[in-house]
Design an enzyme around this catalytic site. Structure first.
Site, PDB file in Angstrom:
ATOM      1  N   HIS A   1      -7.171  -3.189   9.917  1.00  0.00           N
ATOM      2  CA  HIS A   1      -8.339  -3.996   9.542  1.00  0.00           C
ATOM      3  C   HIS A   1      -9.222  -4.224  10.775  1.00  0.00           C
ATOM      4  O   HIS A   1      -9.364  -5.366  11.220  1.00  0.00           O
ATOM      5  CB  HIS A   1      -7.899  -5.351   8.987  1.00  0.00           C
ATOM      6  CG  HIS A   1      -7.156  -5.320   7.690  1.00  0.00           C
ATOM      7  ND1 HIS A   1      -6.613  -6.455   7.097  1.00  0.00           N
ATOM      8  CD2 HIS A   1      -6.870  -4.293   6.838  1.00  0.00           C
ATOM      9  CE1 HIS A   1      -6.028  -6.135   5.950  1.00  0.00           C
ATOM     10  NE2 HIS A   1      -6.152  -4.821   5.778  1.00  0.00           N
TER      11      HIS A   1
ATOM     12  N   GLU B   1       0.826  -1.217   0.000  1.00  0.00           N
ATOM     13  CA  GLU B   1       0.000   0.000   0.000  1.00  0.00           C
ATOM     14  C   GLU B   1       0.859   1.265   0.000  1.00  0.00           C
ATOM     15  O   GLU B   1       0.374   2.357   0.323  1.00  0.00           O
ATOM     16  CB  GLU B   1      -0.962   0.012   1.201  1.00  0.00           C
ATOM     17  CG  GLU B   1      -1.854  -1.201   1.323  1.00  0.00           C
ATOM     18  CD  GLU B   1      -2.869  -1.384   0.177  1.00  0.00           C
ATOM     19  OE1 GLU B   1      -2.875  -0.540  -0.741  1.00  0.00           O
ATOM     20  OE2 GLU B   1      -3.606  -2.366   0.211  1.00  0.00           O
TER      21      GLU B   1
ATOM     22  N   HIS C   1     -12.837  -3.844   3.687  1.00  0.00           N
ATOM     23  CA  HIS C   1     -11.379  -4.030   3.786  1.00  0.00           C
ATOM     24  C   HIS C   1     -10.803  -3.438   5.079  1.00  0.00           C
ATOM     25  O   HIS C   1     -10.220  -4.159   5.883  1.00  0.00           O
ATOM     26  CB  HIS C   1     -10.705  -3.419   2.550  1.00  0.00           C
ATOM     27  CG  HIS C   1      -9.224  -3.597   2.522  1.00  0.00           C
ATOM     28  ND1 HIS C   1      -8.508  -3.793   1.364  1.00  0.00           N
ATOM     29  CD2 HIS C   1      -8.297  -3.612   3.513  1.00  0.00           C
ATOM     30  CE1 HIS C   1      -7.227  -3.929   1.659  1.00  0.00           C
ATOM     31  NE2 HIS C   1      -7.072  -3.812   2.956  1.00  0.00           N
TER      32      HIS C   1
ATOM     33  N   GLU D   1     -17.727  11.807  22.313  1.00  0.00           N
ATOM     34  CA  GLU D   1     -16.402  12.327  21.989  1.00  0.00           C
ATOM     35  C   GLU D   1     -16.139  12.372  20.474  1.00  0.00           C
ATOM     36  O   GLU D   1     -15.271  13.111  20.016  1.00  0.00           O
ATOM     37  CB  GLU D   1     -15.314  11.478  22.652  1.00  0.00           C
ATOM     38  CG  GLU D   1     -15.241  10.071  22.076  1.00  0.00           C
ATOM     39  CD  GLU D   1     -14.146   9.197  22.689  1.00  0.00           C
ATOM     40  OE1 GLU D   1     -14.430   8.026  22.961  1.00  0.00           O
ATOM     41  OE2 GLU D   1     -13.027   9.682  22.879  1.00  0.00           O
TER      42      GLU D   1
ATOM     43  N   HIS E   1      -2.903   2.189   8.343  1.00  0.00           N
ATOM     44  CA  HIS E   1      -3.951   1.353   7.754  1.00  0.00           C
ATOM     45  C   HIS E   1      -4.135   0.113   8.620  1.00  0.00           C
ATOM     46  O   HIS E   1      -3.161  -0.586   8.902  1.00  0.00           O
ATOM     47  CB  HIS E   1      -3.552   0.964   6.324  1.00  0.00           C
ATOM     48  CG  HIS E   1      -4.429  -0.078   5.715  1.00  0.00           C
ATOM     49  ND1 HIS E   1      -5.800   0.045   5.614  1.00  0.00           N
ATOM     50  CD2 HIS E   1      -4.131  -1.280   5.164  1.00  0.00           C
ATOM     51  CE1 HIS E   1      -6.300  -1.030   5.030  1.00  0.00           C
ATOM     52  NE2 HIS E   1      -5.311  -1.859   4.746  1.00  0.00           N
TER      53      HIS E   1
HETATM   54  P1  13P Z   1       1.108  -5.463   3.078  1.00  0.00           P
HETATM   55  O1  13P Z   1       1.511  -6.726   3.811  1.00  0.00           O
HETATM   56  O2  13P Z   1       1.690  -5.414   1.683  1.00  0.00           O
HETATM   57  O3  13P Z   1       1.389  -4.225   3.876  1.00  0.00           O
HETATM   58  O4  13P Z   1      -0.471  -5.538   2.837  1.00  0.00           O
HETATM   59  C1  13P Z   1      -1.364  -5.681   3.905  1.00  0.00           C
HETATM   60  C2  13P Z   1      -2.667  -5.011   3.668  1.00  0.00           C
HETATM   61  O5  13P Z   1      -3.393  -4.732   4.598  1.00  0.00           O
HETATM   62  C3  13P Z   1      -3.067  -4.683   2.262  1.00  0.00           C
HETATM   63  O6  13P Z   1      -4.161  -3.813   2.245  1.00  0.00           O
HETATM   64 ZN    ZN Z   2      -5.363  -3.880   4.095  1.00  0.00          ZN
END
Ligand code: 13P
Ligand code: ZN
Length: 275
Positions: free
Chosen positions: A142, A116, A211, A170, A140
């Site tokens: 998940h 990313e 995602h 908040e 980023h």
């Molecule tokens: P990477 O292992 O390449 O960082 O990818 C993980 C991910 O969350 C892709 O969206």
């Molecule tokens: Zn991801």
């Protein structure tokens, strides 16, 4: 100074581990980057190498020319960042055109920075400009509850902002500008990077449908705290929706207006629609 002794690297490692402990980083899920200060580069310069080949970023970030970043590696596990930081992370230098990078430290067992990287660097480029250089962290993750909501709520900035603001008092104070939503797209390339960085012009949070989430912030604390607040709010909404389809009571548009006044934040009227 040794990279691993530096305050910025210790902060980076601690944040990655905090994310792992929250359960936001199954396998290699998620990635983290930090735009280094000039003096931080100087502090660790003797521990960097400048002989690695230049490689294409996959997009163009001219306003980041000559900048250095700490980044997690592609396929690396957040779970391993604190135990093996020099294996799981890298320091990168961006070239003078903003088209290529080279690895100056880390990834000692091979590999490349996160897939990313185009999204991270395009977000950094936008945030550096709109925050006058104050934002340095792009994260980023998940987190399960935000992702769950992308199957249930309309995929609009208005719906996600309003619904998550409503779940904790908040929230409008922590993310007053709101949240952007990217519809499902193939990750890892320039197209999703363009869509995300466009949202980062106006928001500090962008959700990738089905995602995960991108957050931007000035410090590790603020950026981690932002992700944590968004996900906690999503968790409350998932609980509420699991109990009932209709809330008996909630925070109303006029309540948000009073909150905005007392906390000195501006909340855009487009998020305060009548339901
Ligand atoms: P990477 O292992 O390449 O960082 O990818 C993980 C991910 O969350 C892709 O969206
Ligand atoms: Zn991801």
């Amino acid at each position: 100074m040794n990279v691993l002794e530096s305050t910025f690297m210790q902060g980076f490692i601690r944040m990655a581990n905090d994310g792992w402990e929250q359960g936001w980083h199954e396998r290699n899920g998620g990635n983290l980057t930090y735009r280094m200060r000039r003096e931080e580069v100087e502090q660790v310069r003797d521990d960097l190498r400048f002989d690695a080949p230049w490689q294409p970023i996959g997009t163009s970030v001219p306003d980041l020319a000559g900048e250095f970043f700490v980044a997690t590696g592609s396929g690396k596990y957040f779970r391993n960042v604190s135990a093996f930081p020099a294996d799981a992370c890298a320091i990168l230098e961006v070239d003078e055109q903003g088209e290529r990078f080279r690895i100056c430290w880390g990834l000692v067992n091979g590999g490349r920075p996160t897939s990313e990287l185009p999204s991270h660097l395009m977000n950094h480029e936008v945030k550096k400009r709109v925050s006058d250089g104050r934002h340095r962290v792009i994260y980023h993750a998940h987190p399960a509850n935000v992702i769950a909501l992308t199957f249930v709520l309309p995929l609009t900035d208005e719906a996600f902002t309003r619904e998550l603001w409503e779940m904790a008092t908040e929230c409008p104070v922590v993310f007053p500008d709101g949240i952007g939503v990217v519809p499902w797209m193939v990750p890892g390339g320039r197209e999703i990077a363009v869509a995300t960085s466009k949202l980062m012009e106006k928001y500090d949070v962008a959700i990738w449908a089905h995602h995960g989430v991108f957050c931007s912030g000035e410090t590790f604390d603020l950026t981690f705290g932002l992700m944590h607040t968004v996900e906690k709010s999503a968790e409350i909404l998932v609980k509420v929706l699991s109990m009932t389809g209709s809330k008996r009571q909630t925070i109303l548009p006029d309540d948000f207006r009073r909150l905005a006044h007392d906390f000195n934040v501006t909340l855009q009227e487009r998020f305060l629609y009548e339901k």
